[in-house]
Write a protein that holds these residues in place. Structure first.
Motif, short mmCIF file in Angstrom:
data_model
loop_
_atom_site.label_atom_id
_atom_site.label_comp_id
_atom_site.label_asym_id
_atom_site.label_seq_id
_atom_site.Cartn_x
_atom_site.Cartn_y
_atom_site.Cartn_z
N ALA A 69 0.83 -1.21 0.00
CA ALA A 69 0.00 0.00 0.00
C ALA A 69 0.86 1.26 0.00
CB ALA A 69 -0.94 0.00 1.20
N ILE A 70 1.90 1.29 0.82
CA ILE A 70 2.72 2.50 0.89
C ILE A 70 3.55 2.66 -0.39
CG2 ILE A 70 4.81 1.68 2.06
CD1 ILE A 70 2.85 4.92 2.77
N LEU A 71 3.97 1.57 -0.98
CA LEU A 71 4.69 1.66 -2.25
C LEU A 71 3.80 2.24 -3.35
CD1 LEU A 71 6.72 -1.68 -2.23
CD2 LEU A 71 7.60 0.66 -1.91
N ARG A 72 2.50 2.05 -3.21
CA ARG A 72 1.53 2.63 -4.16
C ARG A 72 1.00 3.97 -3.67
NH1 ARG A 72 -1.15 -3.18 -5.14
NH2 ARG A 72 0.29 -3.85 -6.76
N ARG A 73 1.60 4.49 -2.60
CA ARG A 73 1.25 5.79 -2.02
C ARG A 73 -0.19 5.85 -1.51
NH1 ARG A 73 6.04 7.42 -2.58
NH2 ARG A 73 7.11 8.11 -4.42
N LYS A 74 -0.69 4.72 -1.07
CA LYS A 74 -2.04 4.66 -0.47
C LYS A 74 -1.87 4.69 1.05
CE LYS A 74 -4.02 2.39 -4.42
NZ LYS A 74 -4.94 1.38 -4.93
N HIS A 78 -2.35 1.89 3.96
CA HIS A 78 -1.13 1.50 4.67
C HIS A 78 -1.36 1.57 6.18
CE1 HIS A 78 3.08 1.40 5.92
NE2 HIS A 78 2.87 2.53 6.58
N GLN A 79 -1.91 2.69 6.66
CA GLN A 79 -2.16 2.84 8.10
C GLN A 79 -3.09 1.76 8.62
OE1 GLN A 79 -3.69 6.84 8.02
NE2 GLN A 79 -1.70 7.75 8.53
N PHE A 81 -3.56 -1.27 7.47
CA PHE A 81 -2.86 -2.56 7.55
C PHE A 81 -1.86 -2.57 8.72
CE2 PHE A 81 -4.03 -3.32 2.96
CZ PHE A 81 -4.89 -4.37 3.24
N ILE A 82 -1.24 -1.44 8.99
CA ILE A 82 -0.33 -1.36 10.14
C ILE A 82 -1.12 -1.52 11.43
CG2 ILE A 82 1.17 0.20 11.46
CD1 ILE A 82 2.53 -1.18 9.03
N TYR A 83 -2.29 -0.88 11.54
CA TYR A 83 -3.13 -1.05 12.73
C TYR A 83 -3.54 -2.52 12.88
CZ TYR A 83 -3.61 4.08 12.70
OH TYR A 83 -3.37 5.43 12.71
N ALA A 84 -3.85 -3.16 11.76
CA ALA A 84 -4.21 -4.58 11.80
C ALA A 84 -3.02 -5.42 12.27
CB ALA A 84 -4.68 -5.04 10.43
N ALA A 85 -1.81 -5.11 11.79
CA ALA A 85 -0.62 -5.85 12.21
C ALA A 85 -0.36 -5.66 13.70
CB ALA A 85 0.60 -5.41 11.39
N MET A 138 8.52 2.68 17.74
CA MET A 138 9.06 3.95 17.21
C MET A 138 8.55 4.20 15.79
SD MET A 138 10.69 5.70 19.42
CE MET A 138 11.48 6.90 18.37
N SER A 139 8.48 3.15 14.99
CA SER A 139 7.94 3.30 13.64
C SER A 139 6.49 3.73 13.70
CB SER A 139 8.07 1.98 12.88
OG SER A 139 9.42 1.64 12.70
N PHE A 140 5.74 3.12 14.59
CA PHE A 140 4.32 3.46 14.73
C PHE A 140 4.14 4.92 15.13
CE2 PHE A 140 0.63 4.13 17.40
CZ PHE A 140 -0.40 3.71 16.56
N PHE A 141 4.80 5.32 16.20
CA PHE A 141 4.59 6.68 16.71
C PHE A 141 5.10 7.75 15.74
CE2 PHE A 141 4.12 4.63 20.93
CZ PHE A 141 2.87 5.15 21.24
N THR A 142 6.22 7.51 15.08
CA THR A 142 6.70 8.51 14.13
C THR A 142 5.78 8.58 12.92
OG1 THR A 142 8.26 6.91 13.15
CG2 THR A 142 9.12 8.42 14.85
N GLY A 143 5.18 7.47 12.53
CA GLY A 143 4.19 7.49 11.46
C GLY A 143 2.91 8.17 11.91
N TYR A 144 2.46 7.84 13.11
CA TYR A 144 1.23 8.41 13.66
C TYR A 144 1.34 9.93 13.79
CZ TYR A 144 -2.82 8.99 16.71
OH TYR A 144 -4.02 9.39 17.23
#
Length: 182
Positions: A69-74, A78-79, A81-85, A138-144
């Motif tokens: 999703a992020i590679l397709r700029r969606k 992307h968010q 799917f990350i929440y699901a993970a 850290m990945s989550f919070f910096t993305g959030y």
């Protein structure tokens, strides 16, 4: 009240990551030193290792879909799917802690090359599972917080390692499951 607590966690995300990392990793270490449950397991406990493997499988799939999703700029997809993970990982962690609180470790019964392979996978899985906690947070919070430049630096390491941990979690289950004795 919950919203205010969440805002504090996000505002002080580095402290949040440190505290959660210490709590999660110390809990897992503590469980490895506790004696196992004595007696017959309730039937649901014997199903937890399979549930853990299923949850790891879903985490792997969600991470791959988030990456696509992020590679397709969606970004919104992307968010999600990350929440699901994170959700499947959180449920996994609860299930894992519950199982290892109840059960002693199962020794691997294989020999030769396959035993060496199993222990290599197991040891790297355990080490990287501990490492992935702060990286994923850290990945989550910096993305959030939409700190994109910093987020990209974190996920460069987080994504491949988290994929490895979730995939090897399934592999460890497949290899150890014939030796469960409950």
């Amino acid at each position: 009240m919950i919203r205010r607590f969440w805002n504090l966690l996000v505002k002080y995300h580095i402290r949040t990551v440190i505290v959660i990392t210490l709590v999660v990793n110390m809990l897992v270490i503590l469980l490895s030193f506790l004696p196992g449950y004595v007696g017959d397991f309730p039937p649901w406990v014997t199903r937890l290792p399979l549930l853990n493997a299923v949850l790891n499988s879903f985490t792997f799939i969600f991470l791959m879909l988030a990456l696509l999703a992020i590679l397709r700029r969606k970004i919104i997809l992307h968010q999600r799917f990350i929440y699901a993970a994170f959700t499947t990982t959180a449920v996994f962690l609860i299930s894992y802690v519950t199982f290892h609180f109840m059960a002693e470790s199962t020794p691997y019964g294989g020999t030769g090359f396959i035993a060496g392979f199993y222990y290599f996978i197991l040891i790297t899985h355990i080490i990287l599972a501990a490492v992935i906690v702060p990286l994923a947070l850290m990945s989550f919070f910096t993305g959030y917080k939409d700190m994109r430049a910093v987020h990209r630096k974190w996920v460069r390491w987080t994504m491949p390692l988290w994929l490895y941990v979730s995939a090897t979690g399934v592999l460890v289950y497949v290899m150890i499951s014939p030796y469960y004795t409950f």
